[in-house]
Motif scaffolding. Sequence first.
Motif, mmCIF file in Angstrom:
data_model
loop_
_atom_site.group_PDB
_atom_site.id
_atom_site.type_symbol
_atom_site.label_atom_id
_atom_site.label_comp_id
_atom_site.label_asym_id
_atom_site.label_seq_id
_atom_site.Cartn_x
_atom_site.Cartn_y
_atom_site.Cartn_z
ATOM 1 N N ALA A 46 102.740 30.279 64.428
ATOM 2 C CA ALA A 46 101.433 29.809 64.882
ATOM 3 C C ALA A 46 100.329 29.846 63.831
ATOM 4 C CB ALA A 46 100.999 30.631 66.098
ATOM 5 N N ALA A 47 100.545 30.457 62.688
ATOM 6 C CA ALA A 47 99.468 30.604 61.704
ATOM 7 C C ALA A 47 98.928 29.245 61.264
ATOM 8 C CB ALA A 47 99.964 31.380 60.490
ATOM 9 N N THR A 69 103.435 37.866 64.036
ATOM 10 C CA THR A 69 104.525 38.217 63.121
ATOM 11 C C THR A 69 103.973 38.728 61.799
ATOM 12 O OG1 THR A 69 106.081 36.650 64.101
ATOM 13 C CG2 THR A 69 106.499 37.316 61.830
ATOM 14 N N MET A 70 102.973 38.057 61.257
ATOM 15 C CA MET A 70 102.362 38.506 60.004
ATOM 16 C C MET A 70 101.748 39.892 60.159
ATOM 17 S SD MET A 70 100.514 35.045 58.640
ATOM 18 C CE MET A 70 101.444 33.628 58.043
ATOM 19 N N GLN A 71 101.095 40.142 61.282
ATOM 20 C CA GLN A 71 100.492 41.447 61.522
ATOM 21 C C GLN A 71 101.559 42.544 61.579
ATOM 22 O OE1 GLN A 71 98.284 40.636 65.102
ATOM 23 N NE2 GLN A 71 96.625 39.603 64.016
ATOM 24 N N CYS A 185 109.317 40.939 65.031
ATOM 25 C CA CYS A 185 108.184 40.977 65.966
ATOM 26 C C CYS A 185 108.619 40.431 67.325
ATOM 27 C CB CYS A 185 107.008 40.172 65.409
ATOM 28 S SG CYS A 185 105.499 40.303 66.403
ATOM 29 N N PRO A 186 109.161 41.290 68.202
ATOM 30 C CA PRO A 186 109.590 40.826 69.523
ATOM 31 C C PRO A 186 108.414 40.263 70.321
ATOM 32 C CG PRO A 186 110.355 43.064 69.076
ATOM 33 C CD PRO A 186 109.374 42.726 68.012
ATOM 34 N N ARG A 187 108.712 39.361 71.227
ATOM 35 C CA ARG A 187 107.660 38.784 72.075
ATOM 36 C C ARG A 187 107.027 39.844 72.966
ATOM 37 N NH1 ARG A 187 106.934 33.447 72.018
ATOM 38 N NH2 ARG A 187 108.526 32.121 71.042
ATOM 39 N N LEU A 188 107.828 40.814 73.437
ATOM 40 C CA LEU A 188 107.301 41.889 74.269
ATOM 41 C C LEU A 188 106.551 42.895 73.395
ATOM 42 C CD1 LEU A 188 110.258 42.618 76.724
ATOM 43 C CD2 LEU A 188 108.079 41.527 77.267
#
Length: 215
Positions: A46-47, A69-71, A185-188
């Motif tokens: 999404a970035a 994900t980046m975070q 980076c899991p969605r949960l």
Amino acid sequence: MNQPKAFATFRKQRGVVYRTSTYIQWGSDCSAQPSLGSCLLLNPGAAKLSRERPAPNHTVMGQTTLDPTMQQLIRLTESIYEGRALTGRLHIYNLFSVQNTSSVDAIPRLEQLIEEGETTLASQLVSIQELQKHPWLLLGWGCLQRRSWQHFSSLKEMWNRQILAAGIPTFGKRCSNGMDYYHPCPRLHSMREAVLRDLLVMYRQTIEKNSSAHA
């Protein structure tokens, strides 16, 4: 305080957006900065560009927003180098460069683009020399796998051969199929802290331990 920033290069072709390079920068943004590490994920998410500057060959580049994900990758990198003032880059590679926030949509789209001749498998890879610039590579493209995704399967095999030829140290949390690796980076949200801890342990047990043994 040394707040990391993300930078990326985008290219748009026949209505398809490709994010062709991405890195997270600690310290000043200059090309001579050392590599802190790298990761290989599925595809760009999404970035979006927040500050844009011109680039050659119908591309655009600049600073991007920090997606989840980046975070998560920032947290992992800062945990790996805990207590150090960081200067350098974490390079984010993807199995393929088609930007799409949905994995289950992105992979069939790649299959379609390959079939239509809009892109190639080989163009998704980075060179062996590029991979060898990094001290380590986190593998985390996810566990999605279907028999109908023939090009996707071939692409993973090509990346694995490239990584093996480069000799770069790797780590990642394997999926139950023994072939793929969980996304970092899991969605949960509730799972992200546990995955971060697991990856840090894996880094300590593989990359750091092997580095100490060869020191």
